[in-house]
Design a protein around this motif. Structure first.
Motif, PDB file in Angstrom:
ATOM      1  N   SER A  72      45.127  35.140  31.075  1.00 23.73           N
ATOM      2  CA  SER A  72      43.782  35.422  31.568  1.00 23.73           C
ATOM      3  C   SER A  72      43.065  36.452  30.718  1.00 23.73           C
ATOM      4  O   SER A  72      42.019  36.960  31.085  1.00 23.73           O
ATOM      5  N   VAL A  78      48.783  37.033  33.299  1.00 21.99           N
ATOM      6  CA  VAL A  78      47.930  38.126  32.819  1.00 21.99           C
ATOM      7  C   VAL A  78      47.626  37.914  31.344  1.00 21.99           C
ATOM      8  O   VAL A  78      46.492  38.077  30.887  1.00 21.99           O
ATOM      9  N   PHE A 128      45.060  35.286  38.695  1.00 25.15           N
ATOM     10  CA  PHE A 128      45.642  35.311  37.350  1.00 25.15           C
ATOM     11  C   PHE A 128      45.422  33.998  36.623  1.00 25.15           C
ATOM     12  O   PHE A 128      45.480  33.952  35.400  1.00 25.15           O
ATOM     13  N   ILE A 154      53.512  36.756  36.871  1.00 23.64           N
ATOM     14  CA  ILE A 154      52.331  37.604  36.735  1.00 23.64           C
ATOM     15  C   ILE A 154      52.122  38.008  35.278  1.00 23.64           C
ATOM     16  O   ILE A 154      51.003  37.972  34.762  1.00 23.64           O
TER      17      ILE A 154
END
Lengths: 504, 306
Positions: free
Chosen positions: B288, B285, B235, B281
């Motif tokens: 990214s 995310v 990530f 996360i």
């Protein structure tokens, strides 16, 4: 003149095959030396020995009279040998300058290196920006990265492994200019190719390999392409021939076929109208990227068309998918061998199953009949002289030419009524190409209709009954190939549509 | 509920400590993945590092020796992975999973005599009067040496990957191993060294848990931190500074939710406990989403031919 590099008695054996057997040759400074041979003749192994990737079993290499035994590419580079690979050895995610630094022994700091790259690219007419990411470059630009990487080392000997196979004609011109300039400055070039006309325009001398042995040398400028091809193959080349014939009734009709391209950078098909008759070979020329892939996709059924645009024996098939069309007898062999025509990591048997299932009856009630598929693959291998240990080998393990023979053979043996092939002999050596062309002609003689899409005009003129050209997704009026002049072809490819031929 | 019981200064200081095991392991794994290897054995190498570090620190009485031993233990275990994947060309995913299972079992065996033992503690570095400054004193100048080492490691990895030839060769090997081989670089050697570096980092991360965070030994005490480190690398788009960001985010929310639990916030404990994983996360995310791809050869076996 003393030789820059002299090889004597080089031998290299792999389990089961002698790749090079007692090979000797000499290259003088500034000489452009061609290394000729069919696929598998041992050209790549020979240059890998010079570049230090492979060690010879026997024999001696001398560089300017001194023993030359590079243990690794690094040592070869230090002795002044540079190599441009057939499959580019580049790193997509890195920049041009980083890629070049990786190929150098003592790479300077990035900023100084970028400056050097700019200088060399100006000097040799190879435009290239050092900070671009290699993944975004075209094939020609990628090759420039490799060439500049070699030139920055100031090589005495530059090895080029099939450099033009991925280039446009304009890019080939630029490359040849650069190579001539290098040669005039005293750099020797070892040039591997099987494009004989290119070798005749560029090279001073040629060494011809067959099955790992040197079978002859010649001066390409004074030797005809046909003679060189025959030396490579070791037998008299048969010009494809066919019995006289007259075209039969129409089988395939395209009326106003217009489709947008499925790919973002593709070319839409524009209003293509065509009648294809039983027993004829229609050659379609044109510069790559003018709708060739799209036309093949529209005919094979990969790209579905609205009703009324494609008719087979009077029945509308535009909306039918590939399997339905295969059942009718419309088969296709696309240009891209690995990944389109064949699944790279599957065996030849599995690949034979993939397109042959329908027409060869390899599937019973949803179950695969592997013995029958293996027989079919073996039949392709023996009929088309595919050089491979057996049908259990992965498609990827075959050389380009051998895989091409397999891919074409697989369709030809399914007794098509209409066969569409794109670039059937691309990257294939002379004898294999002749065999593929002969197979296509035999198919037409047997009553099938064949469409050959190709970049190779000589090939099209050799086998076509009628010739048409694709330009910007439009197809020119097909004309009889016999007696067509180069100017007429040029006009057709350039987009002069519906031009009437004044003199018959 | 008493939110005023949460001291923001102590919270920040604690999150840095909570993040360090993940940071060390993820930085090591980032280097491994940049070389084109997917080593799923991070959890196993961490727990081996935790017990090696713990045992050696207890026997020698020196936590520094313990950390050295933890790095060595992680690196030796990773050599097993290198042997399987680089020499015998075994599947990397399967080998990595096996490494984790093996590491968990072996560490339980090694640690049998150490349950309930108290390890020697590692003193914080003294920065003199700086440590007594209000606010920034406890946040910046009140930690143990390994925490600072972790931060320097991130900076060093970033600089090496970006500016040095060794880093360029490592990236090249991970991007296209066939091309790197054709240019004469030793793909297997580079990758083996990267795997050992990753193992050493993971081992130190594990020892940070057993010697500083918790300080004691219990079986399976890494409790999935290795898996978080693995996810973090992906990530974070294989960028060292984003690994640091992700690790601190994770550490911060872990610490915050513990404090919230302590303060008796009316949210079920299960939601609080899952929040660090979820939020880390989600944030990474979103980060990214830019154009950044995995190393081209990641997870593909390399076999030199011809």
């Amino acid at each position: 003149m003393t030789a820059l590099l002299s090889l004597s008695g080089l031998t290299k054996a792999y389990p089961g095959v002698v790749a090079n057997d007692d090979v000797s040759l000499e290259i003088a400074p500034g000489e452009v030396h061609a290394l000729l041979g069919e696929n598998g003749a041992g050209k790549s192994t020979l240059v890998k020995m010079i570049y230090g990737l492979v060690k010879p079993d026997q024999g001696e290499m001398r560089m300017r009279g001194e023993a030359f035994t590079p243990a690794e590419p690094r040592a070869a580079r230090a002795s002044g040998v540079g190599m441009v690979f057939q499959h580019f050895s580049l790193f997509d995610a890195l920049t041009v300058a980083e890629n070049i630094a990786l190929g150098m022994e003592n790479a300077p700091a990035m900023r100084a290196l970028s400056e050097q790259i700019r200088q060399v690219s100006d000097t040799y007419g190879l435009p290239l920006a050092p900070d671009r990411t290699v993944g975004d470059l075209s094939a020609g630009e990628r090759q420039r990265v490799e060439i500049i990487r070699c030139l920055l080392q100031e090589p005495k000997l530059l090895i080029m492994d099939e450099p033009t196979s991925v280039l446009t004609p304009q890019e080939v011109e630029i490359l040849f200019e650069t190579l001539r300039k290098l040669s005039s400055e005293g750099t020797a070039i070892l040039y591997i190719s099987h494009k004989l006309e290119e070798i005749r325009t560029l090279c001073d001398a040629a060494t011809i390999l067959r099955l790992g042995k040197v079978v002859g040398t010649c001066v390409p400028r004074e030797t005809t392409a046909r003679d060189m091809a025959e030396m490579m193959v070791g037998k008299v080349l048969a010009t494809p021939t066919r019995a006289g014939h007259s075209p039969g009734e129409p089988v395939l009709k395209l009326s106003g076929l217009s489709r947008a391209s499925p790919s973002a950078f593709g070319m839409p098909l524009r209003d293509i109208t065509l009648t294809l008759r039983r027993g004829e070979v229609l050659g379609i020329g044109g510069v790559a990227g003018n709708g060739q892939d799209e036309l093949l996709a529209a005919l094979s059924g990969e790209m579905i068309s609205p009703a009324g645009m494609i008719a087979f024996k009077g029945a509308d098939i535009g909306t039918a998918g590939p399997d339905a069309r295969r059942r009718l007898g419309i088969l296709a062999a696309p240009e891209e061998r690995l990944g389109h025509a064949a699944a790279p990591d599957m065996t030849l048997t599995e690949n034979a199953m993939l397109t042959g299932a329908e027409r060869e009856g390899l599937v019973r009630n949803g179950f695969l009949n592997w013995p029958a598929a293996r027989d079919f693959a073996e039949r392709i291998i023996s009929t088309f002289d595919v050089r491979t240990p057996g049908p259990g080998n992965a498609a990827r393990s075959l050389s380009g030419g051998n895989l091409q023979k397999f891919v074409i053979g697989r369709e030809v043996l399914q007794r098509p009524e209409v066969l569409v092939v794109n670039q059937p002999t691309w990257g294939v050596d002379a004898s294999a190409a002749a065999a593929i062309r002969q197979a296509l002609l035999d198919l037409a003689t047997g009553g099938a209709a064949v469409i050959v899409i190709s970049q190779d005009l000589d090939e099209l003129m050799e086998i076509s009954d009628r010739f048409a050209a694709l330009n910007e997704g439009r197809l020119s009026e097909p004309l009889p190939a016999q007696g067509l002049s180069v100017e007429q072809i040029g006009l057709m490819m350039g987009g002069a549509h519906g031009m009437e031929v004044a003199h018959v | 509920m008493d939110l005023s019981a949460i001291n923001p200064i102590l919270l920040i200081a604690a999150l840095m400590s909570a993040a360090t095991p993940i940071l060390l392991a993820a930085t090591g794994e980032l280097v491994v993945e940049k070389a084109g290897i997917l080593n799923l054995g991070v959890e196993g190498m961490m727990i081996i590092g935790a017990i090696c570090g713990f045992a050696v620190a207890v026997e020698s009485g020196s936590p520094v020796t313990g950390f050295v031993a933890a790095a060595a233990g992680g690196a030796v275990l990773s050599l097993l992975f290198a042997l399987l994947t680089q020499l015998t060309l075994a599947n990397q995913v399967a080998s990595g999973l096996a490494l984790t299972l093996f590491g968990l079992g072996l560490s339980a065996l090694l640690g049998q005599g150490y349950v309930g033992v108290k390890p020697p503690s590692m003193p914080d570095i003294s920065f003199g009067f700086l440590s007594d400054l209000p606010v920034i004193g406890p946040i910046i100048f009140g930690h143990d040496p390994v925490l600072y080492f972790g931060l320097m490691l991130v900076a060093a990895v970033w600089a090496v990957l970006r500016f040095t030839r060794a880093g360029l060769v490592l990236r090249a090997v991970g991007e296209n191993h066939d091309a790197a081989h054709a240019l004469g670089y030793k793909v297997i050697r580079v990758r083996t060294l990267a795997i050992m570096f990753g193992g050493a980092c993971a081992g130190m991360g594990g020892a940070y848990i057993s010697l500083i965070r918790v300080p004691q030994w219990t079986e399976g005490m890494t409790a999935g931190v290795g898996w978080i480190a693995l996810a973090l690398v992906v990530f974070a788009s294989w960028k060292p500074w984003r690994v640091l960001l992700g690790a601190y985010l994770f550490g911060g929310i872990t610490q915050l939710q513990l404090n919230l639990q302590g303060a008796g916030v009316a949210i079920p404990v299960e939601y609080l406990a899952m929040s660090p994983y979820l939020i880390t996360i989600v944030v990474l995310v979103i980060l990214s989403a830019d154009k950044s791809a995995a190393p081209g050869s990641l997870g593909r076996p390399f076999h030199a031919s011809g």
